[in-house]
Design an enzyme around this catalytic site. Structure first.
Site: not given
Ligand code: BV8
Length: 269
Positions: A79, A113, A116, A131, A139, A159, A199, A226, A242
């Site tokens: 991440y 979804q 970012d 999401h 925490c 935490c 998506t 596609e 897009a």
């Protein structure tokens, strides 16, 4: 009716059946479901497909509660890496077009979804993050949420209660927060049109939202480079990038007169 269009560069060709165009111009309630493909032109890799991050990283180990339990450092390394990539990236014309669509409709929602945060950076306000968001952590014991302006430094972050912090995202096998799923389902079922952008429509329950719109008589307009699992259900699939298609599609819908002047040959079709 699906129009097979070669990969479109700029606005050289975009023809939409009159019936659909008319409905799009009369729509008062709209939503946009987005996936990783909308951020591809911002330099953020997608999950599937060539060069997709799932090719290199096993999401069962990195995007599941079990994976985090087993190796929290590995999960945070991943991440942290994505945070650094996303920090460098900038919203693209597809994000910006969607931000510009918001005030045109009586009701509007971006159902993303993506974790970012690009839609907010592009100026969208009515966003439902299905999401979660990579710029928050919480925490793993008491749920305290902390906003992150920059990529985490020390990993795994802890935490003040001593428990591990985790990214505030929805992992596979985890339920979406009820309020999030409820408001997304509401927006989908009330939409006269849902634009589905970038998506692969394979992850649920997000992939079921366009079907909710369709079942309530709304239009489903797909934008993708596609065909996808959704193409069979879409009223119209526009194949192209897009960042190139969304500005042209929107100007055709929202500013027909301006579009006529800019693209006289096409609009007459
Ligand atoms: C849940 C956050 C209750 C973390 C993510 C029903 C049937 C089958 C399976 C299930 C089901 N219900 C539940 C499941 C299980 C699972 C699921 O759907 N599995 C899939 C793999 C089959 N769902 C869940 O676990 C969900 N939770 O249902 O809880 C439950 C639990 C267990 C069992 C039953 C019920 C939680 C799902 C959320 C997981 N978290 N992300 C993180 O990001 O780290 S999902 C993550 O992957 C993304 O958020 C996104 O949702 C998904 C990736 O999909 P896309 O965004 O579409 O990206 P992809 O790369 O696939 O496609 C990109 C597309 O863009 C392509 O089509 C490409 O052609 C196009 N493209 C590329 N460039 C461009 C472009 N288009 C236009 N322009 C371009 N330039």
């Amino acid at each position: 009716m699906r129009l097979k269009m070669p990969c479109i560069t700029g606005s050289d060709r975009l023809s939409i059946p009159e019936g659909i165009l008319d409905k799009l111009r009369r729509a008062r309630r709209a939503s946009v479901l987005t996936g990783a493909g909308i951020s591809a032109e911002s330099g953020i890799p997608t999950f599937r497909g060539a060069g997709g991050i799932w090719e290199k990283y096993d999401f069962t180990k990195l995007a599941t509660p079990e994976g985090f339990k087993e190796d929290p450092r590995l999960v945070w390394e991943w991440y942290q890496l994505r945070q650094r990539e996303m920090k460098k990236a900038k919203p693209n014309p597809a994000h910006e077009t969607i931000a510009g669509m918001e005030d045109h409709f009586d009701e509007f929602a971006v159902l993303t979804q993506n974790i970012d945060g690009m839609h907010r950076r592009a100026g969208s306000r009515k966003i439902i993050e299905l999401h979660g968001n990579i710029w928050r952590m919480r925490c793993s014991r008491d749920g305290t949420v902390i906003d992150l302006g920059d990529p985490v430094e020390e990993i795994p972050p802890v935490c003040q209660c001593g428990s591990l912090m985790r990214p505030d995202v929805v992992w596979f096998g985890e339920q979406l927060p009820h309020d999030v799923l409820d408001s997304a389902s509401q927006a989908a079922s009330r939409s006269d049109v849902m634009f589905v952008v970038g998506t692969s429509a394979v992850v649920y329950p997000a992939a079921a939202l366009p079907i909710l719109t369709k079942n309530r008589g709304g239009l489903v307009i797909e934008v993708n480079i596609e065909k996808t699992e959704l193409s069979a259900y879409a009223d119209l699939s526009l194949f192209g990038r897009a960042g190139e298609l969304m500005p042209v599609l929107w100007s055709l819908i929202a500013q027909p007169e301006r579009f006529m002047t800019e693209h006289p040959i096409i609009a007459k079709r």
